[in-house]
Design a protein around this motif. Structure first.
Motif, PDB file in Angstrom:
ATOM      1  N   HIS A   1       0.554  -1.266  -0.074  1.00  0.00           N
ATOM      2  CA  HIS A   1       0.159   0.006   0.042  1.00  0.00           C
ATOM      3  C   HIS A   1       0.941   1.345  -0.277  1.00  0.00           C
TER       4      HIS A   1
ATOM      5  N   THR B   1      -2.038  -0.985 -10.782  1.00  0.00           N
ATOM      6  CA  THR B   1      -3.337  -1.311 -10.320  1.00  0.00           C
ATOM      7  C   THR B   1      -3.067  -2.247  -8.902  1.00  0.00           C
ATOM      8  N   THR B   2      -3.904  -2.152  -8.030  1.00  0.00           N
ATOM      9  CA  THR B   2      -3.929  -2.901  -6.803  1.00  0.00           C
ATOM     10  C   THR B   2      -3.575  -4.599  -6.915  1.00  0.00           C
ATOM     11  N   GLY B   3      -3.905  -5.098  -7.939  1.00  0.00           N
ATOM     12  CA  GLY B   3      -3.744  -6.503  -8.459  1.00  0.00           C
ATOM     13  C   GLY B   3      -2.483  -6.401  -8.968  1.00  0.00           C
ATOM     14  N   SER B   4      -1.956  -5.807  -9.960  1.00  0.00           N
ATOM     15  CA  SER B   4      -0.744  -5.777 -10.686  1.00  0.00           C
ATOM     16  C   SER B   4       0.253  -5.616  -9.526  1.00  0.00           C
TER      17      SER B   4
ATOM     18  N   TYR C   1       0.483  -6.114  -6.276  1.00  0.00           N
ATOM     19  CA  TYR C   1       0.418  -7.439  -5.344  1.00  0.00           C
ATOM     20  C   TYR C   1       0.730  -8.526  -6.030  1.00  0.00           C
ATOM     21  N   ASP C   2       0.496  -8.818  -7.226  1.00  0.00           N
ATOM     22  CA  ASP C   2       1.058  -9.608  -8.326  1.00  0.00           C
ATOM     23  C   ASP C   2       2.493  -9.795  -8.149  1.00  0.00           C
ATOM     24  N   THR C   3       3.074  -8.453  -8.613  1.00  0.00           N
ATOM     25  CA  THR C   3       4.476  -8.251  -8.789  1.00  0.00           C
ATOM     26  C   THR C   3       5.201  -8.501  -7.162  1.00  0.00           C
TER      27      THR C   3
ATOM     28  N   ARG D   1       4.330 -10.365  -4.905  1.00  0.00           N
ATOM     29  CA  ARG D   1       4.492 -12.037  -4.483  1.00  0.00           C
ATOM     30  C   ARG D   1       5.386 -12.665  -5.533  1.00  0.00           C
TER      31      ARG D   1
END
Length: 204
Positions: free
Chosen positions: A32, A50-53, A55-57, A59
């Motif tokens: 965040h 984006t939030t998804g991109s 967090y995916d990165t 991880r």
């Protein structure tokens, strides 16, 4: 124990990973806080954030050993957030990767470069109009990026070195805008001519 990144075949494929690794050079942080810093510095213009991109990165970087968890942080009643830092191998791999990217120009294939090679297909009138419209859009982006850079420096206190990529992006955008305006002006005054009959074929 996380495995060391293999800097040759296992480097991340997207620029967002590079931005995350760069932020973690400054201090450990949770995703965040990363997103907030990237937006405040206007770096979200360089890639899709984006939030998804994000967090995916994060991880993927943790899975591959570039970064690791460094505890959690909780503010008020919000859920605890995992804070990340570089692994020793990740920091070494990142600086080696960054050094290579800065030293060695690589071939890039922007869509505009591909399209402008066929500018003649539009005919002079339409080509000049298209270039003028592009220049105007670039002018808007330049104004927005200039304001974001000012806010990052003055309102958020970001050191110049942390937002220097915005200066580079602005220089590139200004150069492209000036080229588009200059080429449109050449077309309009007849200094850039079309082959005989080509303007009629293009409907100019």
């Amino acid at each position: 124990m996380p495995s060391a990144p293999d800097p040759s075949p296992k480097r991340p494929a997207n620029s967002l990973a590079l931005a995350v690794l760069g932020l973690l050079l400054e201090q450990p942080m949770h995703p965040h806080a990363m997103a907030t810093a990237l937006r405040e510095r206007g770096m979200d213009r360089a890639f899709k954030l984006t939030t998804g991109s994000l967090y995916d990165t994060v991880r993927a970087l943790a899975r591959d050993g570039w970064i690791e968890a460094d505890g959690t942080e909780q503010v008020g009643n919000r859920p605890a957030r995992t804070v990340y830092r570089h692994t020793a191998a990740g920091r070494e791999g990142f600086t080696a990767w960054l050094d290579e990217l800065i030293r060695e120009p690589s071939l890039e294939y922007p869509r505009f470069l591909s399209a402008v090679g066929y500018l003649g297909a539009l005919g002079p009138v339409r080509a000049a109009q298209a270039l003028r419209e592009r220049a105007a859009a670039l002018g808007t982006r330049i104004a927005e990026a200039t304001e974001a850079h000012r806010a990052a420096r003055q309102e958020h206190g970001a050191p110049r070195l942390f937002v220097i990529e915005t200066e580079y992006a602005l220089a590139m955008a200004r150069a492209e805008r000036d080229w588009a305006e200059g080429t449109a002006a050449e077309i309009e005054r007849g200094a850039l001519t079309w082959p005989r009959g080509a303007d009629e074929e293009a409907g100019a």
